[in-house]
Design an enzyme around this catalytic site. Structure first.
Site, PDB file in Angstrom:
ATOM      1  N   ASP A 182      -0.608  19.027  -9.755  1.00 14.37           N
ATOM      2  CA  ASP A 182      -1.075  19.545  -8.479  1.00 14.37           C
ATOM      3  C   ASP A 182      -1.446  21.023  -8.622  1.00 14.37           C
ATOM      4  O   ASP A 182      -0.709  21.802  -9.239  1.00 14.37           O
ATOM      5  CB  ASP A 182       0.043  19.360  -7.440  1.00 14.37           C
ATOM      6  CG  ASP A 182      -0.318  19.901  -6.080  1.00 14.37           C
ATOM      7  OD1 ASP A 182      -1.258  19.354  -5.478  1.00 14.37           O
ATOM      8  OD2 ASP A 182       0.339  20.853  -5.629  1.00 14.37           O
ATOM      9  N   GLU A 222      -5.550  18.839 -11.497  1.00 15.70           N
ATOM     10  CA  GLU A 222      -6.294  19.176 -10.291  1.00 15.70           C
ATOM     11  C   GLU A 222      -6.794  20.607 -10.526  1.00 15.70           C
ATOM     12  O   GLU A 222      -6.000  21.560 -10.462  1.00 15.70           O
ATOM     13  CB  GLU A 222      -5.409  19.109  -9.055  1.00 15.70           C
ATOM     14  CG  GLU A 222      -6.178  19.374  -7.771  1.00 15.70           C
ATOM     15  CD  GLU A 222      -5.301  19.293  -6.534  1.00 15.70           C
ATOM     16  OE1 GLU A 222      -5.720  18.645  -5.557  1.00 15.70           O
ATOM     17  OE2 GLU A 222      -4.204  19.896  -6.531  1.00 15.70           O
TER      18      GLU A 222
END
Length: 675
Positions: free
Chosen positions: A339, A375
């Site tokens: 993330d 990401e």
């Protein structure tokens, strides 16, 4: 509270955390700036029974061996030291702290205003939090014996399926006690469904222990997604029946046994401690000045979550790598999705491919062999880095998402960029340097519309989030086909199903690594909510009701995944002008217009164009595949490509039918055939 009844030995600085020894338990904790560190022992009722000062500190690590302690002992930490907001030291002995290396916790942490370390006067808050903080548990967690072998996934066949443990299993037809749990995912019903899709890789949404944010607690909502961790080792207890550690391992083993690779979505960029005046539960109380990024006495908030881990700090790098190895070697996962990965590639402030954490992961003999998905952004300076991570990382490609959405909505001048995205986004993942497989292609992700909502809603419908519909993306590049939301109009429903099939077909026929949002195969709707992070209810729990729509989409995914595995050229074509494949014979691609002749310069420049086709030919000429994408609803009669007298239809959406020496396309659709 009494003095220690236990004999204390010097112990060892490594491994960090609580480790069983022949005589007791070795405790080792990083706290560079603390003047005193206390080990707090608790009984099973949560009563603090003893405080034992650590006896040794070397290189910022406190350690000791406590003779006589046994597995299962509940414990926590307290740290004494300077309180100086300018230097970011906020030590407060009144705040009980979770061991950052704890493998298990006694219960789920719930926000309470007394968790703060700083009062309204910027002084230490003296409210003791012993009754609010979950206790760490001394536990020797080992990899299970006779664990199924890791599944070796060929990169060209890899397809990611994003799964939320609770959302996936809450409404499954399984025993009531297994719903919403790790064991529910691993149930025969769960495994059978996943196998039916022909996917290779399960991408679990966060399973680190996490806490609901204060503002959600005030609104009587919950953090559902889990992107708010309190520990990088302890699994989330609310997904367990009894034992989160053992049941997570059992889930992974069951998925392995069924033939799946398992990767875990991990949040190493921030913690649930949030802003400086919020919770003091672990990292902040132990070493705020070193664990979190700050500048001139202020936090740097590149995550938008109140803080960000200083991944340029040696101890943070060690913590993250130790956590990753634990989840691979002990808990059994095969890789990670990171993330807000740009934060992991920052030095003092800026992003660089040479960042020490990225290099530490890539040189590690265990971690470098796992599946690593980034990401590639955060909200800090130069926070958008798609295509810029070092070799070894796959990257989520939002340019692919937006372009494919625009194409199927019928955008002008979109065909050239559609071709670029379809071919693996070589403007980002450059030829000669990286494979197209580094591009993780997706049309839907957890943070946005589901695919059903992408074809059903033009506006976001996030009122349930209690933010007056201000949160979530405002421009979703969606299309509702004339009706906003649910409808019984059969014509509208047919168009929506066809659009979903076009999306799925495009995704699974594109060069690169496809990502499927769990529930899209069920045509799951979130009622137009495109930011359902706080909806732990029927909005996000998958609906398993049988329908013709669901059957058509599942069949499409299964068939197209079968074709990807049968024809690797669909995922990674080896072209003559790509130095990455100089060692191999070259495949070939030819772009065709609706007359099935090569595209001209004028064809490419035609703004209203909604048709693009291509022939992919393998190097040995044994395979020639004809692919067609048409976003117009006018009927077309398409001749076979030159020198092809027949075509074998491998898959097509409902618009297509073969007639003699031509192909009829009645409205928008996708076709793949073998020439």
């Amino acid at each position: 509270m009494k003095n220690s009844d236990y004999q204390i030995a010097m112990g060892s600085a490594f491994p960090l955390g609580a480790t069983l020894t022949e005589k007791g338990v070795n405790f080792s904790v990083v706290s560079e700036e603390a003047s005193l560190l206390l080990l707090c022992l608790f009984d099973r009722t949560g009563e603090e029974i003893q405080q034992i000062p650590f006896v040794t500190k070397q290189n910022g690590i406190w350690f000791m061996e406590v003779i006589g302690l046994k597995e299962g002992q509940h414990y926590a930490l307290r740290a004494k030291g300077d309180f100086n907001l300018h230097t970011q030291n906020v030590f407060n002995e009144h705040k009980l702290l979770i061991d950052p290396y704890a493998k298990d916790l006694t219960n789920k942490l719930v926000w309470h205003k007394d968790l703060t370390t700083i009062n309204s006067h910027n002084q230490p808050d003296e409210t003791d939090t012993a009754q609010l903080i979950p206790k760490s548990i001394v536990r020797a967690v080992q990899a299970k014996e006779c664990r199924p072998a890791r599944v070796k996934v060929t990169p060209s066949s890899r397809a990611l399926y994003e799964l939320h443990v609770k959302g996936f299993s809450q409404n499954l037809a399984i025993d009531e006690g297994l719903k919403g749990t790790y064991l529910g995912v691993a149930s025969p019903a769960g495994i059978q469904h996943l196998k039916s899709l022909n996917i290779t890789t399960i991408q679990l949404m966060p399973c680190f222990s996490f806490m609901t944010e204060p503002h959600l607690e005030r609104l009587n909502l919950r953090n559902y997604w889990g992107y708010n961790p309190i520990s990088f080792f302890a699994p989330e207890a609310s997904y367990a029946v009894k034992d989160a550690v053992a049941e997570f391992q059992e889930m992974v083993d069951a998925l392995r046994e069924a033939g799946f690779e398992v990767i875990l979505d991990v949040v190493y960029n921030h913690t649930a401690e949030s802003e400086l005046n919020q919770a003091c539960i672990s990292f902040r109380g132990l070493d705020n000045a070193h664990y979190y990024r700050h500048h001139e006495g202020r936090y740097l908030n590149y995550t938008g979550c109140g803080n960000c881990i200083d991944t340029y700090n040696t101890n943070s790098i060690r913590l993250i790598c130790d956590s990753m190895r634990y989840w691979v070697e002990v808990m059994g996962v095969d890789g990670f999705r990171f993330d807000l990965g740009v934060d992991l590639g920052r030095t003092d402030h800026d992003f660089t491919t040479d960042a020490p954490l990225l290099q530490a992961i890539l040189q590690d003999p265990v971690l470098s062999r796992t599946c690593l998905v980034m990401e590639p952004w955060d909200i800090g300076p130069n926070g958008y880095q798609v295509g810029h991570f070092p070799k070894g990382f796959l990257e989520c490609n939002d340019k692919y998402r937006d372009t494919v959405r625009r194409f199927w909505r019928g955008g002008e001048h979109v065909v050239p960029e559609f071709a670029t995205r379809f071919m693996g986004s070589r403007d980002c993942f450059h030829k000669g340097l990286r494979s197209a497989l580094n591009s993780v292609n997706y049309i839907t992700y957890h943070d946005g519309y589901t695919m059903r909502d992408l074809v059903s809603y033009h506006q976001r419908h996030n009122l349930a989030n209690m933010e007056n519909n201000r949160d979530g993306h405002g421009d979703n590049i969606s299309q509702n086909f004339g009706v906003e939301g649910e409808t019984n109009d059969s014509t509208v429903l047919e168009k929506r199903l066809n659009q979903q099939l076009c999306f799925i077909s495009t995704l699974l026929l594109s060069q690169g690594t496809p990502h499927i949002l769990g529930g899209d195969e069920l045509s799951h709707s979130q009622q137009g909510n495109n930011n359902a992070y706080c909806q732990d209810n029927e909005i996000t729990w998958l609906d398993w009701q049988e329908s013709n729509e669901r059957a058509a989409i599942q069949e499409a995914i299964s068939r197209l995944m079968e074709l990807r595995k049968q024809y690797p050229i669909l995922a990674e074509i080896r072209l003559e002008d790509d130095a990455l494949y100089a060692h191999a014979s070259s495949d070939h691609i030819e772009w065709l217009n609706e007359k099935s002749v090569p595209m001209t310069h004028e064809d490419w420049q035609q703004g209203s164009r909604g048709y693009i086709a291509m022939v992919l030919a393998s190097a040995d000429t044994s395979t020639k595949l004809w692919l067609i994408f048409n976003n117009k609803d006018e009927a077309l009669e398409l001749p076979f490509p030159e020198a092809s007298k027949s075509v074998e239809s491998l898959y097509h959406t409902p618009a297509f039918s073969v007639n003699g020496n031509s192909l009829t396309c009645s409205y928008r659709g996708v076709f793949i055939g073998k020439l």
